[in-house]
Design a protein around this motif. Structure first.
Motif, PDB file in Angstrom:
ATOM      1  N   VAL A  79      23.548  13.493 -16.974  1.00  0.00           N
ATOM      2  CA  VAL A  79      22.930  14.205 -15.849  1.00  0.00           C
ATOM      3  C   VAL A  79      23.857  14.031 -14.651  1.00  0.00           C
ATOM      4  CG1 VAL A  79      20.936  14.405 -14.334  1.00  0.00           C
ATOM      5  CG2 VAL A  79      20.607  13.811 -16.750  1.00  0.00           C
ATOM      6  N   ARG A  80      24.356  15.155 -14.117  1.00  0.00           N
ATOM      7  CA  ARG A  80      25.341  15.114 -13.036  1.00  0.00           C
ATOM      8  C   ARG A  80      24.848  15.932 -11.851  1.00  0.00           C
ATOM      9  NH1 ARG A  80      29.313  16.884 -15.717  1.00  0.00           N
ATOM     10  NH2 ARG A  80      30.410  14.910 -16.056  1.00  0.00           N
ATOM     11  N   ASP A  81      25.049  15.369 -10.654  1.00  0.00           N
ATOM     12  CA  ASP A  81      24.797  16.140  -9.430  1.00  0.00           C
ATOM     13  C   ASP A  81      26.018  16.040  -8.533  1.00  0.00           C
ATOM     14  OD1 ASP A  81      24.444  14.119  -7.083  1.00  0.00           O
ATOM     15  OD2 ASP A  81      23.174  13.265  -8.649  1.00  0.00           O
ATOM     16  N   MET A 135      14.984   3.198 -21.790  1.00  0.00           N
ATOM     17  CA  MET A 135      14.030   3.384 -22.890  1.00  0.00           C
ATOM     18  C   MET A 135      14.673   4.149 -24.033  1.00  0.00           C
ATOM     19  SD  MET A 135      10.400   4.288 -21.054  1.00  0.00           S
ATOM     20  CE  MET A 135      10.976   5.866 -20.444  1.00  0.00           C
ATOM     21  N   VAL A 136      15.629   5.019 -23.732  1.00  0.00           N
ATOM     22  CA  VAL A 136      16.197   5.896 -24.758  1.00  0.00           C
ATOM     23  C   VAL A 136      17.682   5.634 -24.988  1.00  0.00           C
ATOM     24  CG1 VAL A 136      14.508   7.696 -24.231  1.00  0.00           C
ATOM     25  CG2 VAL A 136      16.736   7.738 -23.094  1.00  0.00           C
ATOM     26  N   ALA A 137      18.274   4.741 -24.181  1.00  0.00           N
ATOM     27  CA  ALA A 137      19.721   4.527 -24.270  1.00  0.00           C
ATOM     28  C   ALA A 137      20.039   3.059 -24.535  1.00  0.00           C
ATOM     29  CB  ALA A 137      20.402   4.978 -22.979  1.00  0.00           C
ATOM     30  N   ASP A 138      21.060   2.850 -25.380  1.00  0.00           N
ATOM     31  CA  ASP A 138      21.578   1.500 -25.596  1.00  0.00           C
ATOM     32  C   ASP A 138      22.482   1.072 -24.451  1.00  0.00           C
ATOM     33  OD1 ASP A 138      20.401   0.999 -28.119  1.00  0.00           O
ATOM     34  OD2 ASP A 138      21.891   2.287 -29.070  1.00  0.00           O
ATOM     35  N   ARG A 139      23.086   2.052 -23.808  1.00  0.00           N
ATOM     36  CA  ARG A 139      24.031   1.775 -22.725  1.00  0.00           C
ATOM     37  C   ARG A 139      23.984   2.927 -21.737  1.00  0.00           C
ATOM     38  NH1 ARG A 139      29.772   2.738 -23.043  1.00  0.00           N
ATOM     39  NH2 ARG A 139      29.424   3.087 -25.269  1.00  0.00           N
ATOM     40  N   VAL A 140      24.065   2.600 -20.452  1.00  0.00           N
ATOM     41  CA  VAL A 140      24.051   3.619 -19.403  1.00  0.00           C
ATOM     42  C   VAL A 140      25.287   3.425 -18.523  1.00  0.00           C
ATOM     43  CG1 VAL A 140      22.828   4.547 -17.395  1.00  0.00           C
ATOM     44  CG2 VAL A 140      21.533   3.758 -19.383  1.00  0.00           C
ATOM     45  N   THR A 141      26.010   4.521 -18.300  1.00  0.00           N
ATOM     46  CA  THR A 141      27.187   4.503 -17.437  1.00  0.00           C
ATOM     47  C   THR A 141      26.935   5.406 -16.236  1.00  0.00           C
ATOM     48  OG1 THR A 141      28.627   4.206 -19.360  1.00  0.00           O
ATOM     49  CG2 THR A 141      29.669   4.921 -17.314  1.00  0.00           C
ATOM     50  N   LEU A 142      27.288   4.914 -15.059  1.00  0.00           N
ATOM     51  CA  LEU A 142      27.098   5.683 -13.830  1.00  0.00           C
ATOM     52  C   LEU A 142      28.427   5.758 -13.098  1.00  0.00           C
ATOM     53  CD1 LEU A 142      24.211   5.525 -11.310  1.00  0.00           C
ATOM     54  CD2 LEU A 142      26.497   5.022 -10.469  1.00  0.00           C
ATOM     55  N   LEU A 143      28.821   6.956 -12.716  1.00  0.00           N
ATOM     56  CA  LEU A 143      30.024   7.176 -11.927  1.00  0.00           C
ATOM     57  C   LEU A 143      29.620   7.922 -10.661  1.00  0.00           C
ATOM     58  CD1 LEU A 143      33.152   7.027 -11.786  1.00  0.00           C
ATOM     59  CD2 LEU A 143      33.189   9.298 -12.845  1.00  0.00           C
ATOM     60  N   THR A 144      30.029   7.405  -9.506  1.00  0.00           N
ATOM     61  CA  THR A 144      29.553   8.004  -8.260  1.00  0.00           C
ATOM     62  C   THR A 144      30.609   7.921  -7.167  1.00  0.00           C
ATOM     63  OG1 THR A 144      27.738   7.987  -6.638  1.00  0.00           O
ATOM     64  CG2 THR A 144      28.493   5.848  -7.449  1.00  0.00           C
ATOM     65  N   ARG A 145      30.574   8.918  -6.281  1.00  0.00           N
ATOM     66  CA  ARG A 145      31.428   8.892  -5.082  1.00  0.00           C
ATOM     67  C   ARG A 145      30.617   9.422  -3.912  1.00  0.00           C
ATOM     68  NH1 ARG A 145      34.667  12.608  -2.398  1.00  0.00           N
ATOM     69  NH2 ARG A 145      34.741  14.093  -4.140  1.00  0.00           N
ATOM     70  N   THR A 176      27.108  10.840 -11.531  1.00  0.00           N
ATOM     71  CA  THR A 176      27.033  11.229 -12.933  1.00  0.00           C
ATOM     72  C   THR A 176      26.444  10.067 -13.725  1.00  0.00           C
ATOM     73  OG1 THR A 176      28.996  12.640 -12.738  1.00  0.00           O
ATOM     74  CG2 THR A 176      28.342  11.959 -14.965  1.00  0.00           C
ATOM     75  N   VAL A 177      25.340  10.299 -14.413  1.00  0.00           N
ATOM     76  CA  VAL A 177      24.691   9.271 -15.228  1.00  0.00           C
ATOM     77  C   VAL A 177      24.818   9.682 -16.695  1.00  0.00           C
ATOM     78  CG1 VAL A 177      22.566   8.000 -15.716  1.00  0.00           C
ATOM     79  CG2 VAL A 177      23.052   8.770 -13.372  1.00  0.00           C
TER      80      VAL A 177
END
Length: 638
Positions: A79-81, A135-145, A176-177
């Motif tokens: 999911v990206r904004d 709840m649905v992910a083994d790993r979560v990556t977040l990239l942000t500026r 971006t998640v």
């Protein structure tokens, strides 16, 4: 090129809350996508507002949107904004920790709640939607500026207690998640979130009204053996729910919109949908929640009404639109004729906004009045959750005081189970009764055990039992209802006798005044440091004594409240009333007449006063001295 990553631990409370979210709270895991989209929408709103306020902000606002990407082979959902983005410090503060009030209390309630639905309601009060991704992910990556900055931040975690964070030189504006999804498991309600139809259905159900386009690239098979093609589609209608006629919006749409603006997991208790026309046009869509948020009484607690101008988000938590006593109301107001860069300070003085505020307040109070008349169970829920806050309006909102008094609900001695309203109390008043009697205290049990209540119980007079701290203030400020004074049973002289009873009792009372005159005078002198006056009581039937105030005195509880707020309030001495029919009082009179030792008499007088203070739930000035005196007296009786 990126800088070296750090591995940090979640704050202890955040770690506990995360584990509860992932493993024991939610049965419907689809809501994770709603929460991520809602966060993305908020980021886009904030960027647009930031560019309105700061003309020098360098940010790309040409095509603000939310993008969803799926990779079936890698089993990822992104999911990206291209919204406001976050700095490194904001990532740590907003995701790695929980810096909100009420965390410990929330965790305690969650652990004690055996009901899954109740747990959902509790968690929903806290607004931790990002954690739902685990709840649905083994790993979560977040990239942000952050918009306007050059470098970015990458954050990653498996949700097991630690996370890594690093600064990166290259990152697109916004956030971006990416979720590295768990395997599909129908028994655990884990759907295939890389499937187009699954994503499309979730967005339609939960986020169709989001004001920004939610886009996803979808594959379409080629015709007649041609290669498949890819096209970007917008998944949501972007129709502002508040601008649609009420008969065109169903309950499910209202519920989902409420959850979007409130970050609550429970459905609202009531919907208030209104439109203002004429010289100043606006639409409003407000909600009464079904439960109170944890920060309802926190000074940092937020109000829930957002302001839009012509569908453009202007500000969250708009204080000018609702008074503090309606701070629990959630929703949006869309004004048509305001400037897009209007400030909070200007809003407070804007005549049109003040008109809207008055109309919103009247509509909310009318809605509650309708609940009270036609939906008693829902009204009872509302008052249980928010009554203590609504009563704050009785202090300052004189324009709506009559409406507030109409929806007021209070406990009384008439019925232990059912509260009453003031109209009900008045309808039950005894012939000749002119006052509405009330008592204040920390709890119903404390008031019912108070000696002040004895004569009222004996005479069958109903008494309102007020136990919220705000009750001490509003009853003084309001003063009366329907032309009848509100009177405390713990203030002033009380005479509940009828005219006939007064004539019969007058001779007996005159005799008592003569018999106890010397004792009353002596007690007044002996206890002069503690009490203003000593007198015979007409409100006691079984207790030996009680302490009361003059009609216009502040109560001890109100004195404490004002001091806690920094006001310099002098302590007022109170009046000691003694019961001439009680054995302790008659025994003290005889001992005084017989000339018993001054030390013994003084001890008894101090004990009598101390018992009166304790009986009303008060605090002794010197508890150790009272305990020592009582113990010595008891020892001498053995």
């Amino acid at each position: 090129m990126s800088n070296q990553a750090e591995t940090l631990e979640f704050q202890a409370e955040a770690r506990q809350l995360l584990q509860l979210v992932v493993h024991s709270i939610y049965s419907n895991k689809d809501v994770f996508l709603r929460e991520l989209i809602s966060n993305a929408s908020d980021a886009l709103d904030k960027l647009r507002l930031a560019t309105l306020v700061d003309k020098d902000l360098v940010a790309d606002t040409d095509d603000l949107h939310v993008a969803i990407e799926v990779d079936r082979d890698a089993r990822t959902l992104t999911v990206r904004d291209n919204g406001i983005g976050m700095t490194r410090d904001e990532v740590v503060r907003l995701i790695g920790t929980i810096a909100k009030s009420g965390t410990a209390e929330l965790l305690r309630q969650l652990r004690e709640s055996a009901d899954a639905r109740a747990s959902q309601d509790l968690i929903g009060q806290f607004g931790v939607g990002f954690y739902a991704a685990f709840m649905v992910a083994d790993r979560v990556t977040l990239l942000t500026r952050k918009a306007g900055e050059t470098g970015g931040t990458r954050w990653e975690s498996t949700g097991e207690g630690t996370y890594s964070i690093e600064s990166v030189d290259e990152a697109p504006q916004g956030t971006t998640v990416t979720l590295h999804l768990k395997p599909v498991d129908t028994e655990d309600n884990l759907h295939d979130y890389t499937a187009e139809w699954t994503v499309r259905e979730i967005v339609k159900r939960y986020s169709d009204f989001i004001a920004w386009p939610i886009r996803m690239s979808v594959e379409r098979p080629g015709a007649d053996g041609e290669a498949a093609t890819s096209e970007v589609q917008t998944l949501n209608s972007m129709k502002a729910l508040w601008a649609r006629p009420r008969d065109e919006v169903d309950a499910a749409e209202y519920n989902e919109f409420y959850k979007h603006v409130s970050h609550d997991w429970a459905d609202p208790l009531e919907v208030v949908h209104m439109k203002g026309e004429g010289t100043f046009e606006y639409e409003a869509l407000l909600f009464l929640p079904s439960h109170a948020p944890l920060d309802l009484f926190s000074p940092q607690g937020r109000r829930g009404v957002q302001l839009y101008v012509k569908r453009v988000f202007i500000m969250d938590d708009c204080e000018a639109l609702v008074p503090t006593y309606l701070r629990f109301v959630k929703g949006v107001v869309d004004a048509h004729d305001l400037s897009l860069n209007i400030s909070r300070e200007i809003l407070q003085q804007d005549r049109q906004i003040q008109i809207v505020r008055r109309r919103l307040v009247k509509k909310v109070l009318t809605t509650v009045k309708d609940l009270k008349a036609n939906h008693p169970e829902r009204y009872r829920t509302f008052w249980t959750e928010f009554g203590a806050v609504v009563k704050e309006g009785l202090i300052d909102d004189t324009d709506n005081r009559d409406s507030l008094l109409e929806i007021l609900s209070v406990a009384s001695t008439h019925d232990a189970a059912e509260p009453t309203d003031l109209a009900g109390y008045v309808s039950r008043m005894k012939d000749g009764q002119s006052d509405i009697w009330y008592a204040t205290g920390d709890s119903r049990a404390t008031i019912e055990n108070s000696p002040h209540l004895e004569a009222f119980r004996a005479k069958g007079h109903e008494v309102l039992l007020l136990t919220d701290p705000v009750d001490e203030v509003w009853v003084e400020r309001v003063g009366e209802y329907d032309g009848r004074p509100l009177r405390s049973i713990a203030k002033g002289q009380v005479d509940l006798d009828t005219d006939e009873e007064k004539q019969q009792a007058e001779a007996e009372r005159e005799q008592q005044r003569q018999e106890f005159a010397a004792l009353v005078e002596w007690l007044g002198t002996t206890l002069a440091d503690s009490v203003r006056e000593v007198r015979l009581s007409s409100r006691l039937t079984t207790s030996p004594a009680c302490v009361v105030g003059d009609a216009h005195d502040l109560t001890p509880t109100l004195e404490k409240m004002y001091r806690a707020m920094g006001h310099d309030v002098p302590s007022a001495k109170r009046i000691l009333e003694i019961n001439p029919g009680h054995p302790l009082v008659t025994g003290l009179r005889k001992a005084h007449e017989h000339g018993d030792s001054t030390e013994t008499l003084t001890e008894t007088a101090e004990l009598l006063y101390g018992l009166a203070v304790l009986a009303e739930g008060g605090e002794l000035a010197d508890p150790a001295r009272f305990t020592r005196t009582l113990a010595d007296r008891l020892a001498r009786t053995l």
